[in-house]
Design a protein around this motif. Structure first.
Motif, PDB file in Angstrom:
ATOM      1  N   GLN A 190      12.354  34.868  81.966  1.00 41.39           N
ATOM      2  CA  GLN A 190      14.148  35.401  82.192  1.00 41.39           C
ATOM      3  C   GLN A 190      15.155  34.428  82.724  1.00 41.39           C
ATOM      4  O   GLN A 190      15.569  34.313  81.198  1.00 41.39           O
ATOM      5  CB  GLN A 190      14.380  36.166  83.004  1.00 41.39           C
ATOM      6  N   ALA A 191      14.101  33.215  83.652  1.00 46.61           N
ATOM      7  CA  ALA A 191      15.386  32.230  84.394  1.00 46.61           C
ATOM      8  C   ALA A 191      15.489  31.195  82.784  1.00 46.61           C
ATOM      9  O   ALA A 191      16.620  30.366  82.108  1.00 46.61           O
ATOM     10  CB  ALA A 191      15.209  31.637  84.978  1.00 46.61           C
ATOM     11  N   GLU A 192      14.619  30.973  81.660  1.00 45.59           N
ATOM     12  CA  GLU A 192      14.149  29.979  80.691  1.00 45.59           C
ATOM     13  C   GLU A 192      15.316  30.807  80.267  1.00 45.59           C
ATOM     14  O   GLU A 192      16.469  29.532  78.776  1.00 45.59           O
ATOM     15  CB  GLU A 192      13.309  29.766  80.652  1.00 45.59           C
ATOM     16  N   ALA A 193      15.459  32.096  79.551  1.00 45.99           N
ATOM     17  CA  ALA A 193      15.755  32.469  79.034  1.00 45.99           C
ATOM     18  C   ALA A 193      17.805  32.385  79.310  1.00 45.99           C
ATOM     19  O   ALA A 193      18.419  32.452  77.978  1.00 45.99           O
ATOM     20  CB  ALA A 193      15.447  34.300  78.353  1.00 45.99           C
ATOM     21  N   LEU A 194      18.220  32.851  80.202  1.00 41.90           N
ATOM     22  CA  LEU A 194      19.603  32.249  80.423  1.00 41.90           C
ATOM     23  C   LEU A 194      19.723  31.320  80.289  1.00 41.90           C
ATOM     24  O   LEU A 194      20.849  30.455  79.492  1.00 41.90           O
ATOM     25  CB  LEU A 194      19.093  32.496  82.091  1.00 41.90           C
ATOM     26  N   MET A 195      18.861  29.898  80.949  1.00 42.11           N
ATOM     27  CA  MET A 195      19.314  28.788  79.756  1.00 42.11           C
ATOM     28  C   MET A 195      19.830  28.069  78.681  1.00 42.11           C
ATOM     29  O   MET A 195      20.569  27.962  78.454  1.00 42.11           O
ATOM     30  CB  MET A 195      18.125  27.568  81.037  1.00 42.11           C
ATOM     31  N   ASP A 196      18.329  28.754  77.643  1.00 40.85           N
ATOM     32  CA  ASP A 196      18.959  28.624  76.167  1.00 40.85           C
ATOM     33  C   ASP A 196      20.141  29.823  76.000  1.00 40.85           C
ATOM     34  O   ASP A 196      20.327  29.383  75.037  1.00 40.85           O
ATOM     35  CB  ASP A 196      17.421  29.415  75.574  1.00 40.85           C
ATOM     36  N   MET A 197      20.235  30.394  76.089  1.00 42.18           N
ATOM     37  CA  MET A 197      21.355  31.417  75.943  1.00 42.18           C
ATOM     38  C   MET A 197      22.659  30.633  76.593  1.00 42.18           C
ATOM     39  O   MET A 197      23.451  30.660  75.598  1.00 42.18           O
ATOM     40  CB  MET A 197      21.504  32.783  77.261  1.00 42.18           C
ATOM     41  N   LEU A 198      23.291  30.242  78.051  1.00 41.38           N
ATOM     42  CA  LEU A 198      24.136  29.413  78.234  1.00 41.38           C
ATOM     43  C   LEU A 198      24.317  27.831  77.342  1.00 41.38           C
ATOM     44  O   LEU A 198      25.489  27.856  77.058  1.00 41.38           O
ATOM     45  CB  LEU A 198      23.891  28.766  79.155  1.00 41.38           C
ATOM     46  N   VAL A 199      23.319  27.231  77.214  1.00 46.86           N
ATOM     47  CA  VAL A 199      23.539  26.178  75.694  1.00 46.86           C
ATOM     48  C   VAL A 199      24.017  26.703  74.767  1.00 46.86           C
ATOM     49  O   VAL A 199      24.534  25.973  74.038  1.00 46.86           O
ATOM     50  CB  VAL A 199      21.755  25.326  76.264  1.00 46.86           C
ATOM     51  N   ASP A 200      23.527  27.613  74.581  1.00 43.52           N
ATOM     52  CA  ASP A 200      23.730  27.973  72.732  1.00 43.52           C
ATOM     53  C   ASP A 200      25.488  28.354  73.019  1.00 43.52           C
ATOM     54  O   ASP A 200      25.969  28.421  71.912  1.00 43.52           O
ATOM     55  CB  ASP A 200      23.323  29.570  72.674  1.00 43.52           C
ATOM     56  N   GLU A 201      25.848  29.697  74.366  1.00 43.09           N
ATOM     57  CA  GLU A 201      26.956  29.620  74.399  1.00 43.09           C
ATOM     58  C   GLU A 201      28.219  28.880  74.444  1.00 43.09           C
ATOM     59  O   GLU A 201      29.346  29.113  74.276  1.00 43.09           O
ATOM     60  CB  GLU A 201      27.157  31.034  75.049  1.00 43.09           C
ATOM     61  N   PHE A 202      27.716  27.967  75.463  1.00 40.76           N
ATOM     62  CA  PHE A 202      29.005  26.908  76.026  1.00 40.76           C
ATOM     63  C   PHE A 202      27.974  25.419  75.718  1.00 40.76           C
ATOM     64  O   PHE A 202      27.832  24.555  76.339  1.00 40.76           O
ATOM     65  CB  PHE A 202      28.681  26.947  77.661  1.00 40.76           C
TER      66      PHE A 202
END
Length: 385
Positions: A190-202
């Protein structure tokens, strides 16, 4: 002199959130009472050989009072016979710690009789005005166990003298995002998926991964993953100076409760993923920016059975087999409530809406912090013996 039984473990993880609590306890007591003579010890210290020194205190303060079972002598060692302590023992801002720690668990979990008895002995002291909690889940579970004079004082880390009375600091653009990491290793995916999201969103923001505790094996793997995602790394354990840079950032998204509060106390927006009752209790209290990390798979009765099995001799053997088979250090927890892999995208949608609306949902947070201090925390501190 006050003896403070701190939750900060300098000999172990060095969790900087607990260090913040330790410092805030002293700061707020000094602010309200003028007293600045403190003896600091970790909460599991056994005072049997130094009971005379302990009894020289004006009171023994238990900040962020951790209701973890067995509570005495495991969580709080103190002395074997509590009647040997002649001075008041004052719990402050109690917290409920339970997995997965959601609304259902909060309304059904029953403390062991020994835990209730320990709290009753504290509650009946003439010098204790009332029991205090840092979130509404803890308040509710204490009231359900028959404690009627309970008040919410918030977390000690809610309060930052530089920002009391101020409104939220709404960032014009999100240029620096801090992510904090989970306590529990079974949230790795889940934490890795959160990283993916933050990189993509910001994509144009500075992204920092802040480790609030000394690195576990899971943290070391997360650090490698964060570096591969382009995050800057901050090892923030042991010293609150390590998180002073939060003041210049724009947004926090992550798992550490006191990463979350370190932003909110500075009137900066933050999102907390609640790993257990501590985080979920805060999310229920604040009503904004909170997401539960887990998705409950089985109900309270079945979960209780799983916990009993896991604590048995047979369960320990089964745990070892499941750990190997599923590469999981917490197979029984995952049987009760596994990580919810939809959380990162839920946070993405939430942040997109908040950025469009200038983080308007957070406007009530400063008022909650300030009013709780004036109406509850301040009077309680002034009532200390």
């Amino acid at each position: 002199m006050y003896t403070i039984l701190s939750t900060f473990p300098p000999h172990a993880s060095g969790n900087v959130g607990d260090k913040l609590l330790e410092e805030q306890t002293q700061s707020l007591i000094k602010k309200e009472t003028g007293k600045d003579d403190f003896n600091i010890a970790f909460r599991s210290r056994d005072f049997s050989s130094t009971i005379d020194d302990l009894n020289k205190s004006d009171a023994i303060i238990l900040p962020a009072f951790a209701i973890r079972e067995p509570i005495h002598p495991n969580t709080y060692a103190l002395v074997e016979n509590l009647n040997d302590i002649d001075v008041p023992i004052i719990p402050l801002a109690a917290n409920w710690s339970h997995y997965p720690g959601g609304r259902i668990g909060n309304s059904t979990y029953t403390y062991h009789p020994e835990t209730v008895s320990f709290i009753q002995n504290l509650n009946k002291q003439d010098s204790l005005e009332k029991l205090t909690t840092r979130d509404i889940y803890t308040k509710k579970i204490l009231e359900r166990h028959g404690f009627n004079n309970v008040t919410l004082v918030g977390d000690l880390a809610w309060y930052h003298e530089d920002y009391m009375g101020e409104s939220m600091r709404v960032p014009e653009t999100i240029d620096h995002v801090v992510m904090t990491t989970p306590h529990n290793s079974h949230y790795f995916d889940q934490a890795e998926a959160l990283m993916d999201m933050l990189v993509d969103e910001f994509p144009n923001a500075t992204l920092t991964c802040s480790f609030h505790s000394s690195l576990s094996d899971s943290d070391k793997k997360l650090r490698t993953s964060a570096e591969e995602h382009g995050f800057e790394i901050v090892l923030a354990s042991h010293d609150t100076d390590n998180i002073a840079f939060y003041d210049e950032c724009d947004l926090h998204v992550g798992y550490r409760l006191h990463g979350h509060l370190s932003f909110l106390r500075r009137r900066l927006p933050s999102v907390l993923i609640g790993e257990d009752g501590r985080g979920n209790g805060f999310n229920a209290t604040l009503g904004v920016g909170g997401f539960q990390a887990t998705e409950r798979r089985i109900g309270p009765r079945a979960a209780s059975t799983v916990r009993r099995i896991s604590a048995s001799v047979l369960g320990k053997g089964v745990r070892s087999i499941l750990q190997t088979k599923f590469n999981s250090p917490n197979p029984f927890r995952q049987a009760i409530a596994p990580q919810d892999m939809t959380v990162p995208n839920k946070i993405r949608r939430f942040l997109q809406q908040e950025m469009q609306n200038d983080f308007s949902s957070y406007s009530t947070v400063p008022e909650l912090f300030d009013s709780t201090y004036e109406k509850s925390m301040k009077p309680f501190l002034n009532s200390l013996p």
